[in-house]
Scaffold this active site. Structure first.
Site: not given
Ligand code: PDD
Length: 279
Positions: A149, A181, A205
């Site tokens: 992240k 995503e 993530l």
């Protein structure tokens, strides 16, 4: 607003970071976004575990950032800003710190990481959740470690602006024909009765909300398969939804020009949204 900067709690206008900070010069830092409701942090343990992992993966000395300290810091920000009632969000960023001259390689050992955090009120996206949202697709041009992240979010910012320009809620990335995503969310689809989402590889993530939804779905007897799906599969899905700390479970009713399912939020999204709601 009272913010946290390097161990101090001070007014945001008095908080300043060196222009030589590596977060500013290189995007050399990691972050977390945690929800709170009535003064309680939601899934704090999972968020701090992911923060520790991000720090470890980018080799920022992480031992000082233990979970209890991070929770204490976040709770103090809620308190200082009068956010012990209702919904709030805590943003926490840790960079590799500041050093001159600028070098691509890491600064001298002992350079203190920069720690910045703030808390703000948050209004959940209830209206969007009732009607569902449109999303658009775009090529996934990010790096190969999307599991970290990192604050390197230029491709995400570019793609999110494309969604805003198109009147859509989110842009979802596609890599080699496979849906990965969203710019700041994970995507699920129900395909042939099976709840599918991209596996937690380096390509996405591993969202905290994704994990909670997967566990809730399995516990409620749904068939779940962490196998990536193609754009063609997504277009024929019975339903689809985004998950993230800010979205919770957000039904998707259109992908580019293709209507998903009935064009209304799906039953599974509705059920998982209710089971994982925070208030
Ligand atoms: N974004 N994928 C990406 C690229 C994200 O940035 C996020 C979160 C998620 C969902 O993760 P989680 O369920 O843990 O929030 C997936 C945060 C909210 C943000 O950048 O604001």
């Amino acid at each position: 607003m009272i913010v946290h900067l390097n161990g101090r709690y001070l007014a945001d206008r008095d908080a300043s970071v060196s222009p030589f900070d590596r977060g500013f010069l290189f995007g050399d830092g990691v972050y977390e976004v945690v929800r709170a409701f009535d003064g309680e942090l939601i899934e704090a343990g999972r968020h701090w575990r992911r923060l520790e992992r991000s720090l470890r993966e980018v080799r920022i000395a992480g031992e000082k950032f233990a979970a209890e300290q991070m929770s204490e810091l976040a709770l103090r920000l809620l308190e200082e800003n009068g956010l012990k009632r209702g919904h709030a969000i805590v943003y926490l960023e840790i960079t590799r710190g500041s050093a001159t001259p600028r070098t691509h390689h890491f600064p001298p050992a002992g350079t203190a990481p920069t720690v910045f955090a703030y808390a703000t009120p948050f209004a959940p996206f209830d209206g969007q959740r009732i009607n569902g949202v449109p999303i658009i697709l775009a090529p996934d041009e990010r790096w190969g470690r999307c599991d970290i992240k990192s604050v390197n979010l230029l491709p995400n910012a570019m793609a999110k602006q494309a969604a805003v320009d198109a009147g859509a809620w989110e842009t979802v990335f596609v890599r080699g024909g496979v849906v990965t995503e969203g710019t700041s969310s994970n995507l699920f689809a129900v395909i042939g009765g099976v709840l599918r989402t991209h596996p937690a590889t380096h390509a996405i993530l591993g969202g905290v909300t994704r994990d909670v939804v997967l566990e809730t779905a399995r516990a409620s007897g749904l068939t779940v398969d962490e196998t990536a799906f193609t754009v063609a599969e997504l277009e024929t899905a019975e339903e689809a939804f985004l998950t993230s700390t800010t979205n919770d479970v957000m039904p998707v009713v259109r992908v580019d020009a293709t209507v998903i399912g009935s064009g209304e939020p799906g039953e599974i999204a509705r059920r998982l949204g209710t089971l994982t709601a925070h208030s």
